[in-house]
Design a protein around this motif. Structure first.
Motif, PDB file in Angstrom:
ATOM      1  N   ASP A  44      -6.870   5.510   2.860  1.00 60.37           N
ATOM      2  CA  ASP A  44      -5.517   4.555   3.502  1.00 60.37           C
ATOM      3  C   ASP A  44      -4.755   5.660   4.436  1.00 60.37           C
ATOM      4  O   ASP A  44      -3.599   4.592   4.575  1.00 60.37           O
ATOM      5  N   GLU A  45      -5.403   5.639   5.458  1.00 59.03           N
ATOM      6  CA  GLU A  45      -4.078   5.864   6.579  1.00 59.03           C
ATOM      7  C   GLU A  45      -4.946   4.693   7.809  1.00 59.03           C
ATOM      8  O   GLU A  45      -4.544   4.518   8.841  1.00 59.03           O
ATOM      9  N   GLU A  46      -5.716   3.837   7.102  1.00 58.68           N
ATOM     10  CA  GLU A  46      -6.642   3.097   8.353  1.00 58.68           C
ATOM     11  C   GLU A  46      -5.798   1.868   8.010  1.00 58.68           C
ATOM     12  O   GLU A  46      -4.734   1.205   7.061  1.00 58.68           O
ATOM     13  N   MET A  47      -5.678   1.322   9.610  1.00 56.76           N
ATOM     14  CA  MET A  47      -4.932   0.274   9.793  1.00 56.76           C
ATOM     15  C   MET A  47      -4.455  -1.169   8.707  1.00 56.76           C
ATOM     16  O   MET A  47      -3.657  -1.512   8.281  1.00 56.76           O
ATOM     17  N   LEU A  48      -5.800  -1.579   7.889  1.00 59.41           N
ATOM     18  CA  LEU A  48      -6.191  -2.410   6.886  1.00 59.41           C
ATOM     19  C   LEU A  48      -5.277  -2.259   6.093  1.00 59.41           C
ATOM     20  O   LEU A  48      -4.732  -3.129   5.143  1.00 59.41           O
ATOM     21  N   SER A  49      -5.447  -1.172   5.802  1.00 54.20           N
ATOM     22  CA  SER A  49      -5.252  -0.561   4.215  1.00 54.20           C
ATOM     23  C   SER A  49      -3.541  -0.691   4.897  1.00 54.20           C
ATOM     24  O   SER A  49      -2.750  -0.858   3.749  1.00 54.20           O
ATOM     25  N   CYS A  50      -2.981   0.423   5.161  1.00 55.60           N
ATOM     26  CA  CYS A  50      -1.613   0.105   5.527  1.00 55.60           C
ATOM     27  C   CYS A  50      -0.891  -1.037   6.002  1.00 55.60           C
ATOM     28  O   CYS A  50       0.050  -1.648   5.168  1.00 55.60           O
ATOM     29  N   PHE A  51      -1.190  -2.319   6.629  1.00 57.23           N
ATOM     30  CA  PHE A  51      -1.158  -3.643   6.663  1.00 57.23           C
ATOM     31  C   PHE A  51      -1.096  -4.229   5.223  1.00 57.23           C
ATOM     32  O   PHE A  51      -0.393  -5.151   4.538  1.00 57.23           O
ATOM     33  N   LYS A  52      -2.348  -3.939   4.096  1.00 58.74           N
ATOM     34  CA  LYS A  52      -2.486  -4.530   2.590  1.00 58.74           C
ATOM     35  C   LYS A  52      -1.120  -4.448   1.942  1.00 58.74           C
ATOM     36  O   LYS A  52      -0.864  -4.669   0.686  1.00 58.74           O
ATOM     37  N   HIS A  53      -1.192  -2.617   1.776  1.00 59.98           N
ATOM     38  CA  HIS A  53      -0.365  -2.394   1.108  1.00 59.98           C
ATOM     39  C   HIS A  53       0.809  -2.038   1.624  1.00 59.98           C
ATOM     40  O   HIS A  53       2.172  -0.997   1.179  1.00 59.98           O
ATOM     41  N   CYS A  54       1.467  -2.678   2.778  1.00 65.81           N
ATOM     42  CA  CYS A  54       3.144  -2.208   3.568  1.00 65.81           C
ATOM     43  C   CYS A  54       3.698  -0.997   3.374  1.00 65.81           C
ATOM     44  O   CYS A  54       4.746  -0.819   3.532  1.00 65.81           O
ATOM     45  N   VAL A  55       2.816  -0.061   4.199  1.00 67.23           N
ATOM     46  CA  VAL A  55       2.484   1.331   4.504  1.00 67.23           C
ATOM     47  C   VAL A  55       4.041   1.588   4.803  1.00 67.23           C
ATOM     48  O   VAL A  55       3.587   1.080   5.942  1.00 67.23           O
ATOM     49  N   LYS A  56       5.289   2.738   4.797  1.00 63.18           N
ATOM     50  CA  LYS A  56       6.444   2.492   5.252  1.00 63.18           C
ATOM     51  C   LYS A  56       5.693   4.024   6.097  1.00 63.18           C
ATOM     52  O   LYS A  56       5.189   4.759   5.300  1.00 63.18           O
ATOM     53  N   PRO A  57       5.981   4.729   7.048  1.00 69.40           N
ATOM     54  CA  PRO A  57       6.576   3.836   8.163  1.00 69.40           C
ATOM     55  C   PRO A  57       5.944   3.302   9.515  1.00 69.40           C
ATOM     56  O   PRO A  57       5.901   1.924  10.253  1.00 69.40           O
ATOM     57  N   ALA A  58       4.172   3.081   8.886  1.00 72.00           N
ATOM     58  CA  ALA A  58       3.013   2.234   9.758  1.00 72.00           C
ATOM     59  C   ALA A  58       3.617   0.958   9.829  1.00 72.00           C
ATOM     60  O   ALA A  58       2.964   0.580  11.318  1.00 72.00           O
ATOM     61  N   ILE A  59       3.874  -0.101   8.940  1.00 72.56           N
ATOM     62  CA  ILE A  59       4.251  -1.080   9.082  1.00 72.56           C
ATOM     63  C   ILE A  59       4.692  -1.482   9.846  1.00 72.56           C
ATOM     64  O   ILE A  59       4.849  -2.710  10.666  1.00 72.56           O
ATOM     65  N   HIS A  60       5.702  -0.622  10.658  1.00 69.40           N
ATOM     66  CA  HIS A  60       6.741  -1.241  11.963  1.00 69.40           C
ATOM     67  C   HIS A  60       6.385  -1.255  12.918  1.00 69.40           C
ATOM     68  O   HIS A  60       6.318  -1.373  14.297  1.00 69.40           O
ATOM     69  N   HIS A  61       4.958  -0.734  13.255  1.00 68.79           N
ATOM     70  CA  HIS A  61       3.907  -0.795  14.327  1.00 68.79           C
ATOM     71  C   HIS A  61       2.901  -1.978  14.728  1.00 68.79           C
ATOM     72  O   HIS A  61       2.387  -1.404  15.512  1.00 68.79           O
ATOM     73  N   LEU A  62       3.180  -2.608  13.635  1.00 68.21           N
ATOM     74  CA  LEU A  62       2.034  -4.033  13.178  1.00 68.21           C
ATOM     75  C   LEU A  62       2.726  -4.847  13.855  1.00 68.21           C
ATOM     76  O   LEU A  62       3.499  -5.444  13.380  1.00 68.21           O
ATOM     77  N   ILE A  63       1.856  -6.172  14.487  1.00 63.06           N
ATOM     78  CA  ILE A  63       2.133  -7.424  14.619  1.00 63.06           C
ATOM     79  C   ILE A  63       1.492  -8.299  13.451  1.00 63.06           C
ATOM     80  O   ILE A  63      -0.092  -7.755  13.697  1.00 63.06           O
TER      81      ILE A  63
END
Length: 85
Positions: A44-63
């Motif tokens: 659940d900490e993988e970039m793909l998982s954070c991106f797919k599920h709009c996990v905050k605050p991680a999503i703020h570090h993605l383009i």
């Protein structure tokens, strides 16, 4: 360490016709350094998982980027992309 993730979807026709692709990569600061190191300890900490599920605050570090949608050209009987060039 992760540097990017790709989401790829077939269209409703399956293997025929245009597909949708989304890509996410790390944001970088003015010095060109990543704003976050992606080193997941759990799925659940993988970039793909954070991106797919709009996990905050991680999503703020993605383009996020998405492919341009092609249109059907009757004359060519094919999907085409117009880049206005």
């Amino acid at each position: 360490s992760e540097i990017g993730a790709v989401l790829y979807e077939n269209n409703v026709a399956g293997s025929r016709g245009p597909r949708r692709m989304q890509v996410c990569i790390n944001k970088v600061d003015d010095a060109g350094d990543s704003t976050r190191q992606w080193q997941p300890a759990h799925k659940d900490e993988e970039m793909l998982s954070c991106f797919k599920h709009c996990v905050k605050p991680a999503i703020h570090h993605l383009i996020s980027m998405e492919n341009k949608v092609p249109s059907w050209n009757e004359e060519l009987e094919a999907y085409v992309l117009d880049f206005n060039g």
